[in-house]
Design a protein around this motif. Structure first.
Motif, mmCIF file in Angstrom:
data_model
loop_
_atom_site.group_PDB
_atom_site.id
_atom_site.type_symbol
_atom_site.label_atom_id
_atom_site.label_comp_id
_atom_site.label_asym_id
_atom_site.label_seq_id
_atom_site.Cartn_x
_atom_site.Cartn_y
_atom_site.Cartn_z
ATOM 1 N N GLY A 174 -5.982 -9.393 4.025
ATOM 2 C CA GLY A 174 -5.547 -8.708 5.248
ATOM 3 C C GLY A 174 -4.186 -8.051 5.157
ATOM 4 O O GLY A 174 -3.528 -7.848 6.183
ATOM 5 N N LEU A 175 -3.741 -7.696 3.948
ATOM 6 C CA LEU A 175 -2.437 -7.033 3.820
ATOM 7 C C LEU A 175 -2.578 -5.588 4.299
ATOM 8 O O LEU A 175 -3.400 -4.828 3.776
ATOM 9 C CB LEU A 175 -1.992 -7.074 2.344
ATOM 10 N N ASP A 176 -1.778 -5.233 5.296
ATOM 11 C CA ASP A 176 -1.824 -3.875 5.825
ATOM 12 C C ASP A 176 -1.379 -2.878 4.738
ATOM 13 O O ASP A 176 -0.423 -3.156 4.006
ATOM 14 C CB ASP A 176 -0.872 -3.797 7.030
ATOM 15 N N PRO A 177 -2.054 -1.710 4.606
ATOM 16 C CA PRO A 177 -1.669 -0.738 3.574
ATOM 17 C C PRO A 177 -0.197 -0.323 3.623
ATOM 18 O O PRO A 177 0.432 -0.110 2.588
ATOM 19 C CB PRO A 177 -2.578 0.461 3.846
ATOM 20 N N HIS A 178 0.369 -0.231 4.854
ATOM 21 C CA HIS A 178 1.793 0.138 4.938
ATOM 22 C C HIS A 178 2.675 -0.994 4.423
ATOM 23 O O HIS A 178 3.696 -0.760 3.782
ATOM 24 C CB HIS A 178 2.181 0.495 6.378
ATOM 25 N N ALA A 179 2.264 -2.234 4.728
ATOM 26 C CA ALA A 179 3.023 -3.390 4.226
ATOM 27 C C ALA A 179 2.934 -3.430 2.705
ATOM 28 O O ALA A 179 3.912 -3.718 2.009
ATOM 29 C CB ALA A 179 2.478 -4.679 4.829
ATOM 30 N N GLU A 180 1.737 -3.108 2.193
ATOM 31 C CA GLU A 180 1.537 -3.078 0.737
ATOM 32 C C GLU A 180 2.496 -2.055 0.103
ATOM 33 O O GLU A 180 3.170 -2.334 -0.892
ATOM 34 C CB GLU A 180 0.080 -2.692 0.462
ATOM 35 N N MET A 181 2.558 -0.870 0.729
ATOM 36 C CA MET A 181 3.435 0.185 0.193
ATOM 37 C C MET A 181 4.907 -0.253 0.260
ATOM 38 O O MET A 181 5.683 -0.034 -0.674
ATOM 39 C CB MET A 181 3.223 1.478 0.981
ATOM 40 N N ASP A 216 4.848 7.151 -9.140
ATOM 41 C CA ASP A 216 3.569 7.886 -9.196
ATOM 42 C C ASP A 216 2.406 6.955 -8.872
ATOM 43 O O ASP A 216 1.409 7.387 -8.293
ATOM 44 C CB ASP A 216 3.359 8.492 -10.596
ATOM 45 N N SER A 217 2.521 5.666 -9.261
ATOM 46 C CA SER A 217 1.453 4.717 -8.931
ATOM 47 C C SER A 217 1.355 4.528 -7.422
ATOM 48 O O SER A 217 0.252 4.390 -6.882
ATOM 49 C CB SER A 217 1.704 3.348 -9.585
ATOM 50 N N THR A 218 2.493 4.508 -6.738
ATOM 51 C CA THR A 218 2.442 4.345 -5.272
ATOM 52 C C THR A 218 1.792 5.577 -4.646
ATOM 53 O O THR A 218 0.982 5.473 -3.716
ATOM 54 C CB THR A 218 3.853 4.129 -4.683
ATOM 55 N N GLU A 219 2.144 6.749 -5.181
ATOM 56 C CA GLU A 219 1.526 7.968 -4.642
ATOM 57 C C GLU A 219 0.008 7.944 -4.899
ATOM 58 O O GLU A 219 -0.786 8.322 -4.041
ATOM 59 C CB GLU A 219 2.180 9.208 -5.267
ATOM 60 N N TYR A 248 -2.064 5.159 -5.714
ATOM 61 C CA TYR A 248 -2.832 4.027 -5.145
ATOM 62 C C TYR A 248 -2.700 3.944 -3.616
ATOM 63 O O TYR A 248 -3.701 3.814 -2.921
ATOM 64 C CB TYR A 248 -2.397 2.701 -5.782
ATOM 65 N N GLN A 249 -1.431 3.973 -3.117
ATOM 66 C CA GLN A 249 -1.287 3.850 -1.656
ATOM 67 C C GLN A 249 -1.489 5.221 -0.992
ATOM 68 O O GLN A 249 -2.183 5.333 0.006
ATOM 69 C CB GLN A 249 0.085 3.259 -1.289
ATOM 70 N N GLY A 250 -0.864 6.262 -1.582
ATOM 71 C CA GLY A 250 -1.003 7.608 -1.017
ATOM 72 C C GLY A 250 -2.444 8.099 -1.112
ATOM 73 O O GLY A 250 -3.027 8.547 -0.120
ATOM 74 N N GLY A 251 -3.031 8.033 -2.330
ATOM 75 C CA GLY A 251 -4.387 8.536 -2.563
ATOM 76 C C GLY A 251 -5.454 7.492 -2.271
ATOM 77 O O GLY A 251 -6.289 7.661 -1.392
ATOM 78 N N GLY A 252 -5.408 6.370 -3.021
ATOM 79 C CA GLY A 252 -6.427 5.322 -2.882
ATOM 80 C C GLY A 252 -6.536 4.814 -1.453
ATOM 81 O O GLY A 252 -7.620 4.783 -0.861
ATOM 82 N N ARG A 253 -5.400 4.426 -0.871
ATOM 83 C CA ARG A 253 -5.423 3.900 0.522
ATOM 84 C C ARG A 253 -5.336 4.999 1.568
ATOM 85 O O ARG A 253 -5.227 4.722 2.760
ATOM 86 C CB ARG A 253 -4.232 2.950 0.749
ATOM 87 N N GLN A 254 -5.218 6.218 1.111
ATOM 88 C CA GLN A 254 -5.203 7.411 1.973
ATOM 89 C C GLN A 254 -4.030 7.456 2.949
ATOM 90 O O GLN A 254 -4.158 7.934 4.071
ATOM 91 C CB GLN A 254 -6.552 7.563 2.694
ATOM 92 N N LEU A 255 -2.860 6.953 2.502
ATOM 93 C CA LEU A 255 -1.668 7.039 3.363
ATOM 94 C C LEU A 255 -0.969 8.392 3.182
ATOM 95 O O LEU A 255 -0.060 8.728 3.928
ATOM 96 C CB LEU A 255 -0.675 5.910 3.028
ATOM 97 N N ARG A 282 -10.196 8.425 -6.047
ATOM 98 C CA ARG A 282 -9.067 9.047 -5.324
ATOM 99 C C ARG A 282 -7.751 8.818 -6.078
ATOM 100 O O ARG A 282 -6.913 9.711 -6.168
ATOM 101 C CB ARG A 282 -8.952 8.476 -3.896
ATOM 102 N N VAL A 283 -7.593 7.609 -6.629
ATOM 103 C CA VAL A 283 -6.375 7.301 -7.406
ATOM 104 C C VAL A 283 -6.273 8.273 -8.588
ATOM 105 O O VAL A 283 -5.233 8.902 -8.818
ATOM 106 C CB VAL A 283 -6.400 5.840 -7.917
ATOM 107 N N HIS A 284 -7.390 8.414 -9.296
ATOM 108 C CA HIS A 284 -7.434 9.279 -10.485
ATOM 109 C C HIS A 284 -7.101 10.718 -10.108
ATOM 110 O O HIS A 284 -6.267 11.375 -10.749
ATOM 111 C CB HIS A 284 -8.850 9.173 -11.083
#
Ligand code: TYD
Length: 237
Positions: free
Chosen positions: A83-90, A122-125, A127-134, A193-195
């Motif tokens: 249940g970790l919120d994507p914003h908290a993850e970022m 770049d990983s944050t962009e 995984y969180q930006g692309g993968g989690r769609q933030l 999406r990450v790729h």
């Protein structure tokens, strides 16, 4: 000496000092790519090649790399973290990174050492930006605020096929002692999406990010990485 001459001498000395400082500063290289693309193996091989040339190299990883960062890593990667919120993850990714920059990256670069880091913003962009769609914009804004404009001099982006990389990472993490499986549980669509986001970053910043085909045998990929690093930093490795 007239006051004009002494001002000139002073500015000359300042210039030599700043050139010397600049020359002494180490280089910062990051490795990026999907889980299971083989970047950790290539990172260690590059660090070895640089060390054999007498370069003082610090290797580190994200999330992690400091005592606090490794504690944050355990929370982020454990499959028990639910249940970790994507914003908290970022935010946690950036908390680990800010500590790493302060404790490891900047002190090493200032001491003339080279830093080779397994993943960075770049990983944050991706995984969180692309993968989690933030989205990427917030990631870059947070980077500006929390990372004080620190970017790698060179990023090696290891390009691999989504399904084979992810299955490799899943197999490896299943047999590992530590539980670092939370991201590997994501769907194929997430990793696609990450790729795609990684590839967009490479297109946007060709001067920093170099795409390397990760599929050939380990030695072939290593030679290509060494060629890129030599060319970029005019080394005689
Ligand atoms: P890593 O240890 O590099 O895993 P692997 O060896 O499988 O590539 O990275 C850990 C995980 O953390 C990986 O799944 C990617 C993820 N991650 C993010 O989601 N955002 C980030 O900013 C970073 C640094 C990593």
């Amino acid at each position: 000496m007239t006051s004009g001459e002494s001002a000139l001498a002073r500015s000359g000395a300042d210039m030599i000092c700043s050139v010397a400082k600049h020359m002494a500063r180490g280089k910062f290289i990051s490795f990026e790519g999907l889980d299971g693309c083989g970047k950790s193996t290539q990172l260690e091989k590059l660090a070895g090649a640089l060390r054999r040339q007498g370069i003082d190299v610090v290797t580190t990883r994200e999330p992690g790399g400091t005592e606090l960062g490794e504690r944050i890593r355990a929370v982020l990667l454990s499959s028990r973290t639910a249940g970790l919120d994507p914003h908290a993850e970022m935010a946690l990714m950036f908390a680990s990174r800010a500590q790493l920059i302060a404790d490891v990256v900047l002190p090493a670069l200032e001491a003339g050492k080279w830093v080779v880091c397994d993943r960075f913003t770049d990983s944050t962009e991706a995984y969180q930006g692309g993968g989690r769609q933030l989205g990427g914009e917030g990631v870059l804004r947070l980077h500006e605020v929390l990372c004080g404009g620190v970017w790698p001099d060179l990023t090696i982006l290891m390009d691999s096929e989504v399904s084979s990389s992810v299955s490799r990472a899943r197999r490896r993490n299943k047999s590992a002692e530590q539980d670092e499986n939370r991201f590997e549980k994501e769907s194929g669509a997430f990793f696609t999406r990450v790729h795609e986001t990684f590839l967009e970053i490479a297109r946007r910043e060709p001067q920093r990010v170099v795409l390397i085909d990760a599929r050939p045998p380990i030695e072939v990929v290593h030679e290509e990485i060494v060629r890129v690093v030599k060319e970029r930093f005019l080394l005689m490795i």
